[in-house]
Design a protein around this motif. Structure first.
Motif, PDB file in Angstrom:
ATOM      1  N   MET A 195       7.659  -6.895   4.019  1.00  0.00           N
ATOM      2  CA  MET A 195       6.211  -6.716   4.101  1.00  0.00           C
ATOM      3  C   MET A 195       5.828  -5.252   4.176  1.00  0.00           C
ATOM      4  O   MET A 195       4.666  -4.925   4.353  1.00  0.00           O
ATOM      5  CB  MET A 195       5.674  -7.429   5.336  1.00  0.00           C
ATOM      6  N   GLY A 196       6.804  -4.370   4.073  1.00  0.00           N
ATOM      7  CA  GLY A 196       6.554  -2.951   4.266  1.00  0.00           C
ATOM      8  C   GLY A 196       5.793  -2.314   3.125  1.00  0.00           C
ATOM      9  O   GLY A 196       5.691  -2.848   2.019  1.00  0.00           O
ATOM     10  N   ASP A 197       5.251  -1.148   3.418  1.00  0.00           N
ATOM     11  CA  ASP A 197       4.506  -0.373   2.445  1.00  0.00           C
ATOM     12  C   ASP A 197       5.349   0.807   1.974  1.00  0.00           C
ATOM     13  O   ASP A 197       6.346   1.160   2.599  1.00  0.00           O
ATOM     14  CB  ASP A 197       3.215   0.155   3.072  1.00  0.00           C
ATOM     15  N   HIS A 198       4.924   1.416   0.885  1.00  0.00           N
ATOM     16  CA  HIS A 198       5.573   2.626   0.388  1.00  0.00           C
ATOM     17  C   HIS A 198       5.131   3.812   1.246  1.00  0.00           C
ATOM     18  O   HIS A 198       3.962   3.916   1.598  1.00  0.00           O
ATOM     19  CB  HIS A 198       5.187   2.883  -1.068  1.00  0.00           C
ATOM     20  N   VAL A 212       7.691   5.767  10.944  1.00  0.00           N
ATOM     21  CA  VAL A 212       7.802   5.505   9.505  1.00  0.00           C
ATOM     22  C   VAL A 212       8.644   4.253   9.256  1.00  0.00           C
ATOM     23  O   VAL A 212       8.326   3.443   8.382  1.00  0.00           O
ATOM     24  CB  VAL A 212       8.379   6.736   8.775  1.00  0.00           C
ATOM     25  N   ALA A 213       9.720   4.068  10.011  1.00  0.00           N
ATOM     26  CA  ALA A 213      10.558   2.876   9.852  1.00  0.00           C
ATOM     27  C   ALA A 213       9.761   1.614  10.154  1.00  0.00           C
ATOM     28  O   ALA A 213       9.942   0.579   9.498  1.00  0.00           O
ATOM     29  CB  ALA A 213      11.780   2.968  10.759  1.00  0.00           C
ATOM     30  N   SER A 214       8.857   1.693  11.115  1.00  0.00           N
ATOM     31  CA  SER A 214       8.013   0.549  11.444  1.00  0.00           C
ATOM     32  C   SER A 214       7.073   0.207  10.281  1.00  0.00           C
ATOM     33  O   SER A 214       6.841  -0.973   9.987  1.00  0.00           O
ATOM     34  CB  SER A 214       7.211   0.860  12.698  1.00  0.00           C
ATOM     35  N   GLN A 228       0.849  -1.185   0.000  1.00  0.00           N
ATOM     36  CA  GLN A 228       0.000   0.000   0.000  1.00  0.00           C
ATOM     37  C   GLN A 228       0.882   1.231   0.000  1.00  0.00           C
ATOM     38  O   GLN A 228       2.078   1.150   0.266  1.00  0.00           O
ATOM     39  CB  GLN A 228      -0.900   0.004   1.238  1.00  0.00           C
ATOM     40  N   TRP A 229       0.287   2.378  -0.286  1.00  0.00           N
ATOM     41  CA  TRP A 229       1.000   3.656  -0.269  1.00  0.00           C
ATOM     42  C   TRP A 229       0.427   4.520   0.848  1.00  0.00           C
ATOM     43  O   TRP A 229      -0.788   4.649   0.978  1.00  0.00           O
ATOM     44  CB  TRP A 229       0.833   4.369  -1.615  1.00  0.00           C
ATOM     45  N   LYS A 245       5.916  -3.835  10.331  1.00  0.00           N
ATOM     46  CA  LYS A 245       5.530  -4.245  11.682  1.00  0.00           C
ATOM     47  C   LYS A 245       4.110  -3.826  12.036  1.00  0.00           C
ATOM     48  O   LYS A 245       3.585  -4.275  13.060  1.00  0.00           O
ATOM     49  CB  LYS A 245       6.500  -3.653  12.701  1.00  0.00           C
ATOM     50  N   HIS A 246       3.479  -3.002  11.214  1.00  0.00           N
ATOM     51  CA  HIS A 246       2.104  -2.594  11.484  1.00  0.00           C
ATOM     52  C   HIS A 246       1.102  -3.665  11.049  1.00  0.00           C
ATOM     53  O   HIS A 246      -0.077  -3.566  11.364  1.00  0.00           O
ATOM     54  CB  HIS A 246       1.797  -1.272  10.776  1.00  0.00           C
ATOM     55  N   ARG A 247       1.556  -4.682  10.362  1.00  0.00           N
ATOM     56  CA  ARG A 247       0.680  -5.746   9.878  1.00  0.00           C
ATOM     57  C   ARG A 247       0.591  -6.880  10.912  1.00  0.00           C
ATOM     58  O   ARG A 247       1.580  -7.218  11.564  1.00  0.00           O
ATOM     59  CB  ARG A 247       1.219  -6.333   8.583  1.00  0.00           C
TER      60      ARG A 247
END
Length: 142
Positions: A50-53, A32-34, A14-15, A39-41
């Motif tokens: 697994m990170g987002d943009h 933002v690094a999280s 996601q963005w 890690k928010h998922r």
């Protein structure tokens, strides 16, 4: 009970749009690094990107607490004798306002190829305009 491991092909990126105006540098960078790390998922898997943009606007309006603008030093070495270079946060901020945020966030990501891939999903802009309207980034408040 079984451990769930997310497969890289199943990750939907996601963005996110973050307005840095009025935020403190370190606290914003940690959040933002999280998000970049994923890690928010609820299905976070450490060995999968697994990170987002993340698009950060108004980087020129971020602030540091105390006297850090004058006292905080950024140090690097050229590798040659006598090649130690230092610069203050204030000088770096005047030269490029986005550089403070980029260095703070990338310093909180893993130091390996996976972390390098996560860092490429970060886009920081000094002003309120960004060229990523087509990706329809969702504004998040941190």
């Amino acid at each position: 009970m079984m451990t769930y491991l997310e497969k890289p092909a199943d990750v939907k990126e996601q963005w996110h749009l973050v307005n840095a105006e009025g935020h403190t540098l370190g606290r914003l960078a940690a959040k933002v690094a999280s998000i970049l790390r994923g890690k928010h998922r609820p299905t976070f898997t450490p060995n999968v990107d697994m990170g987002d943009h993340v698009v950060i606007i108004n980087a020129e309006k971020v602030h540091l607490t105390g006297n850090k603008m004058e006292d905080k030093l950024y140090i690097h070495h050229s590798g040659y004798p006598g090649g130690l270079k230092t610069t203050t946060a204030q000088h770096l901020f005047r030269k490029d306002p986005t550089e403070l945020l980029v260095r703070a966030i990338e310093g909180m990501l893993p130091k390996n190829p996976l972390g390098n891939h996560m860092a490429k999903k970060l886009r920081v802009y000094a002003g309120p305009n960004h060229p990523h309207q087509a990706q329809d980034p969702k504004l998040i408040t941190l």
